[in-house]
Design a protein around this motif. Structure first.
Motif, short mmCIF file in Angstrom:
data_model
loop_
_atom_site.label_atom_id
_atom_site.label_comp_id
_atom_site.label_asym_id
_atom_site.label_seq_id
_atom_site.Cartn_x
_atom_site.Cartn_y
_atom_site.Cartn_z
N VAL A 1 89.24 3.38 43.82
CA VAL A 1 88.00 3.45 44.59
C VAL A 1 87.66 2.11 45.24
O VAL A 1 86.58 1.94 45.80
N ALA A 2 88.57 1.15 45.18
CA ALA A 2 88.33 -0.16 45.80
C ALA A 2 88.03 0.02 47.28
O ALA A 2 88.77 0.70 47.99
N GLY A 3 86.93 -0.54 47.73
CA GLY A 3 86.53 -0.45 49.13
C GLY A 3 85.68 0.74 49.47
O GLY A 3 85.09 0.81 50.56
N LEU A 4 85.59 1.72 48.57
CA LEU A 4 84.80 2.92 48.86
C LEU A 4 83.32 2.57 48.98
O LEU A 4 82.59 3.23 49.72
N ASP A 5 82.88 1.53 48.31
CA ASP A 5 81.47 1.15 48.37
C ASP A 5 81.08 0.61 49.75
O ASP A 5 79.90 0.37 50.01
N ALA A 6 82.02 0.47 50.66
CA ALA A 6 81.72 0.01 52.02
C ALA A 6 81.28 1.14 52.94
O ALA A 6 80.91 0.89 54.09
N VAL A 7 81.35 2.38 52.46
CA VAL A 7 80.93 3.52 53.29
C VAL A 7 79.64 4.12 52.75
O VAL A 7 79.35 4.03 51.55
N SER A 8 78.89 4.74 53.64
CA SER A 8 77.63 5.36 53.24
C SER A 8 77.79 6.81 52.81
O SER A 8 76.97 7.33 52.05
N HIS A 9 78.83 7.47 53.30
CA HIS A 9 79.04 8.90 53.02
C HIS A 9 80.49 9.17 52.64
O HIS A 9 81.40 8.48 53.11
N ILE A 10 80.67 10.20 51.84
CA ILE A 10 82.01 10.66 51.49
C ILE A 10 82.11 12.16 51.76
O ILE A 10 81.10 12.87 51.74
N GLU A 11 83.32 12.60 51.99
CA GLU A 11 83.60 14.02 52.14
C GLU A 11 84.27 14.45 50.85
O GLU A 11 85.23 13.84 50.40
N VAL A 12 83.73 15.51 50.26
CA VAL A 12 84.21 15.99 48.97
C VAL A 12 84.80 17.38 49.15
O VAL A 12 84.15 18.28 49.68
N VAL A 13 86.04 17.53 48.72
CA VAL A 13 86.71 18.83 48.73
C VAL A 13 86.68 19.33 47.29
O VAL A 13 87.06 18.61 46.37
#
Length: 149
Positions: A38-50
């Motif tokens: 999850v490194a770097g994921l905290d740089a986005v505001s939204h995620i797409e979940v399948v």
């Protein structure tokens, strides 16, 4: 496919509307992933979940057309023209706000999946993947979505 994690918390029953303020966690499997996944994921505001619609597995599949939500005021449309869960593979896709990452736990808001839902994938939302060109949708879809979030 195997789940990469599970939804924890939030709602316990799948309901049709009012998902906007729902908070939950996606807990990724520590037997598959380490913190670096999850490194770097905290740089986005939204995620797409399948995810897999695992609840109501005994619900009959929709293979043809129906009135969305059984509302006869709306036209009969095929399953591929709507987002119902009674699909052959029972796969759901949702874009939600990522509030925090803590190790393999992702705190989210607005995920329309219930506690215990198997998560099949998580992807960052980037503006480059937004639809290109003019969008169009039927009025009945706007009516559904008016209360969904």
């Amino acid at each position: 496919m195997v789940p990469v994690g599970f939804v924890r918390g939030g709602r316990t029953e799948a309901t049709k509307d009012g998902w906007a303020g729902t908070r939950a966690r996606i807990v990724l499997r520590d037997d598959l992933f380490g913190a670096e996944s999850v490194a770097g994921l905290d740089a986005v505001s939204h995620i797409e979940v399948v995810f897999h619609f695992h609840a109501h597995a005994d619900e009959s599949l929709e293979l043809g057309a129906r009135h969305p939500r059984g509302n006869r005021d709306w036209p009969r449309v095929g399953i591929f023209a709507q987002r119902g869960r009674m699909r052959v593979n029972r796969i759901g896709v949702s874009v939600c706000r990522l509030l925090n990452t803590d190790g393999l736990s992702l705190e989210v808001e607005g995920l329309d999946a219930i506690d215990g839902t198997p998560v099949l994938d998580v992807k960052p939302v980037w503006s480059g993947y937004d639809p290109r060109g003019e969008r169009c949708e039927p009025e009945w879809a706007r009516e559904i979505m008016a209360r969904y979030w």
